[in-house]
Scaffold this motif. Structure first.
Motif, PDB file in Angstrom:
ATOM      1  N   MET A 117      52.953  38.452  36.320  1.00  0.00           N
ATOM      2  CA  MET A 117      51.535  38.121  36.281  1.00  0.00           C
ATOM      3  C   MET A 117      50.690  39.370  36.058  1.00  0.00           C
ATOM      4  O   MET A 117      50.857  40.379  36.742  1.00  0.00           O
ATOM      5  N   ASN A 118      49.787  39.325  35.066  1.00  0.00           N
ATOM      6  CA  ASN A 118      48.878  40.448  34.864  1.00  0.00           C
ATOM      7  C   ASN A 118      47.502  39.934  34.481  1.00  0.00           C
ATOM      8  O   ASN A 118      47.362  38.974  33.728  1.00  0.00           O
ATOM      9  N   VAL A 119      46.490  40.567  35.044  1.00  0.00           N
ATOM     10  CA  VAL A 119      45.094  40.195  34.797  1.00  0.00           C
ATOM     11  C   VAL A 119      44.249  41.456  34.785  1.00  0.00           C
ATOM     12  O   VAL A 119      44.623  42.496  35.323  1.00  0.00           O
ATOM     13  N   GLU A 152      55.954  34.478  50.109  1.00  0.00           N
ATOM     14  CA  GLU A 152      55.173  33.593  49.250  1.00  0.00           C
ATOM     15  C   GLU A 152      53.717  34.026  49.096  1.00  0.00           C
ATOM     16  O   GLU A 152      52.991  33.523  48.245  1.00  0.00           O
ATOM     17  N   HIS A 153      53.281  34.983  49.927  1.00  0.00           N
ATOM     18  CA  HIS A 153      51.908  35.472  49.834  1.00  0.00           C
ATOM     19  C   HIS A 153      51.839  36.918  49.355  1.00  0.00           C
ATOM     20  O   HIS A 153      50.800  37.564  49.483  1.00  0.00           O
ATOM     21  N   GLY A 154      52.950  37.409  48.783  1.00  0.00           N
ATOM     22  CA  GLY A 154      52.879  38.684  48.086  1.00  0.00           C
ATOM     23  C   GLY A 154      53.664  39.839  48.665  1.00  0.00           C
ATOM     24  O   GLY A 154      53.501  40.967  48.204  1.00  0.00           O
ATOM     25  N   GLY A 209      36.057  37.309  47.479  1.00  0.00           N
ATOM     26  CA  GLY A 209      35.109  36.412  46.849  1.00  0.00           C
ATOM     27  C   GLY A 209      35.431  36.003  45.429  1.00  0.00           C
ATOM     28  O   GLY A 209      34.722  35.159  44.855  1.00  0.00           O
ATOM     29  N   TRP A 210      36.472  36.579  44.837  1.00  0.00           N
ATOM     30  CA  TRP A 210      36.798  36.288  43.443  1.00  0.00           C
ATOM     31  C   TRP A 210      38.007  35.350  43.364  1.00  0.00           C
ATOM     32  O   TRP A 210      38.794  35.233  44.298  1.00  0.00           O
ATOM     33  N   GLU A 211      38.138  34.680  42.227  1.00  0.00           N
ATOM     34  CA  GLU A 211      39.142  33.624  42.068  1.00  0.00           C
ATOM     35  C   GLU A 211      40.555  34.122  42.366  1.00  0.00           C
ATOM     36  O   GLU A 211      40.895  35.281  42.151  1.00  0.00           O
ATOM     37  N   GLY A 212      41.370  33.186  42.852  1.00  0.00           N
ATOM     38  CA  GLY A 212      42.674  33.539  43.389  1.00  0.00           C
ATOM     39  C   GLY A 212      43.595  34.270  42.447  1.00  0.00           C
ATOM     40  O   GLY A 212      44.362  35.143  42.881  1.00  0.00           O
ATOM     41  N   ASN A 221      43.849  37.999  42.694  1.00  0.00           N
ATOM     42  CA  ASN A 221      44.425  38.580  43.911  1.00  0.00           C
ATOM     43  C   ASN A 221      45.935  38.684  43.739  1.00  0.00           C
ATOM     44  O   ASN A 221      46.707  37.985  44.400  1.00  0.00           O
ATOM     45  N   VAL A 222      46.346  39.542  42.843  1.00  0.00           N
ATOM     46  CA  VAL A 222      47.720  39.579  42.350  1.00  0.00           C
ATOM     47  C   VAL A 222      48.713  39.855  43.481  1.00  0.00           C
ATOM     48  O   VAL A 222      48.589  40.840  44.223  1.00  0.00           O
TER      49      VAL A 222
END
Length: 431
Positions: A222-224, A249-251, A260-263, A266-267
């Protein structure tokens, strides 16, 4: 013995249509509020009177279980679980949703926090995992997990919401599912980690560097892209969730938290930050998380999650057992800051009354709201409407659709409406 006095009559005087009571009703002694229950649950009789001579229950006569190394919920609460919506061809791709209607307060237990995975949960050895910061920096840096654990840390209660949460709201017909199965891609945790600004300062950001590409160590890689200004402002490299080390499962062992920003930003399993002059234009910011508007233009980089609320009780699948004074409860949040106000309507939006906001009310965090409602047994529609400290107001669905059309998939934050029929059954409606 004299009867216990009930609430004063003025506490039961509606302040808005449909029987909504004022906030003072929640503080009134002697006012016992009914709650919505499962439509399939049998009607419970009133609790019988007891006396000092009543026999003690059997579990008072047998020693209990010994200690365990990690606590588990009661066997009587095993129905409170996440609901999984996965890809049948690729089991590691999909989501699990938080059962919002089963929870209270604002903190989501870690085991019930929603998940979104693109290619499964990697089994990472923390001794071999590293975070690389490179690209437009004066010196590339690589941090092991033990290195990061030596830095000063910051903790913050934050809501985390998938950009695709509630996306069935774009459908032409209202979906009929429990709250968590529709809106459950949102959860609230305490995240603890190293402020990313500290690490970026050590690397030294070169001039004209405005973007960073974050990459995870999962099989999807995953990259953003994210603006450097946001990362320097309040982002953290999280190592703990709700007081314990991140779960896989949470990283685990590292994830990016962008308040505050979309999930998707939150890589999880964070392994690399590459600083650059421009965004990567990766799949998850072009083919996904981009929305075609009615005028033919597209919304891109819509990072912030806007003001939103929903009533969790009463809600779809629950049942009111006849006319009574009921407790309305729900959740509100905003990626822009604190929730300033939540209004509730019991007459389909013709009139509104302020709900009580339960402390604490924190920025970019879930806020629990409550209201008292005197239902007279007639059909009606319940709604909630959130306003945050920036003045952002949760829109009606009709207004959101008029502005954005129905070609999108993300950032649905319209008012949610629950219709209550004369039998006390609750269903989702567009109203």
């Amino acid at each position: 013995m004299a009867d216990t006095p009930g609430p004063p009559g003025d506490a039961l005087q509606p302040v808005a249509g449909g029987g909504l009571l004022g906030r003072r009703a929640l503080l009134t002694r002697g006012l016992v509020l009914a709650t919505a229950g499962s439509a399939a649950a049998p009607l419970q009789a009133a609790a019988p009177a007891v006396s000092a001579g009543d026999p003690s229950p059997p579990w008072m006569h047998t020693p209990g279980r010994p200690f365990t190394v990690y606590g588990q919920p009661s066997k009587h609460e095993q129905q409170v679980i996440r609901r999984i919506s996965g890809n049948r061809l690729l089991p590691g791709n999909g989501v699990s949703l938080t059962p919002l209607e089963e929870l209270e307060g604002i903190i989501t237990p870690t085991g019930l926090h929603f998940e979104r995975h693109h290619n499964g949960v990697p089994d990472i050895d923390p001794a071999q995992h590293r975070l690389l910061i490179h690209g437009r920096v004066k010196r590339a840096l690589s941090f092991g997990v033990d290195d990061l654990l030596r830095y000063p840390m910051r903790s913050q209660l934050l809501v985390l919401e998938c950009g695709g949460n509630s996306n069935a709201g774009w459908h032409p017909e209202p979906i009929q599912r429990p709250v968590g199965s529709f809106h459950g891609l949102v959860s609230c945790s305490e995240w603890t980690g190293v402020p990313l600004s500290v690490l970026l300062d050590e690397a030294g950001i070169e001039p004209r560097t405005t973007w960073a590409v974050a990459e995870g160590a999962d099989a999807f890689a995953m990259n953003v892209s994210l603006p450097v200004a946001k990362l320097m402002d309040d982002a953290i490299v999280a190592l703990y969730q709700n007081g314990e080390r991140l779960r896989p499962e949470h990283g685990y062992p590292l994830r990016l938290i962008v308040p505050g920003w979309e999930g998707v930003l939150n890589v999880k399993w964070l392994r690399r930050l590459q600083l650059s002059e421009q965004p990567l234009m990766a799949r998850n910011e072009t083919a996904k998380y981009t929305e075609l508007l009615p005028d033919g233009k597209a919304r891109m980089f819509t990072f912030v999650m806007e003001a939103k609320s929903l009533i969790t009780s009463p809600s779809h699948g629950q049942h009111l057992r006849g006319p009574d004074v009921y407790a309305i409860s729900g959740l509100a949040w905003s990626g822009r800051g604190r929730i300033r106000r939540v209004e509730v309507s019991a007459d389909g939006g013709r009139s509104w009354a302020d709900a009580t906001l339960q402390d604490p009310v924190l920025p970019r965090c879930m806020t629990r709201f409550r209201a008292a409602w005197k239902w007279d047994g007639r059909p009606t529609v319940l709604k909630s409407r959130a306003t945050d400290e920036t003045g952002d107001v949760q829109p009606e669905r009709s207004a959101l659709v008029a502005q954005r059309g129905t070609n999108g998939y993300f950032h649905y934050n319209a008012i949610v409406s629950w219709a209550v029929d004369e039998e006390g059954n609750v269903r989702h409606v567009y109203a």
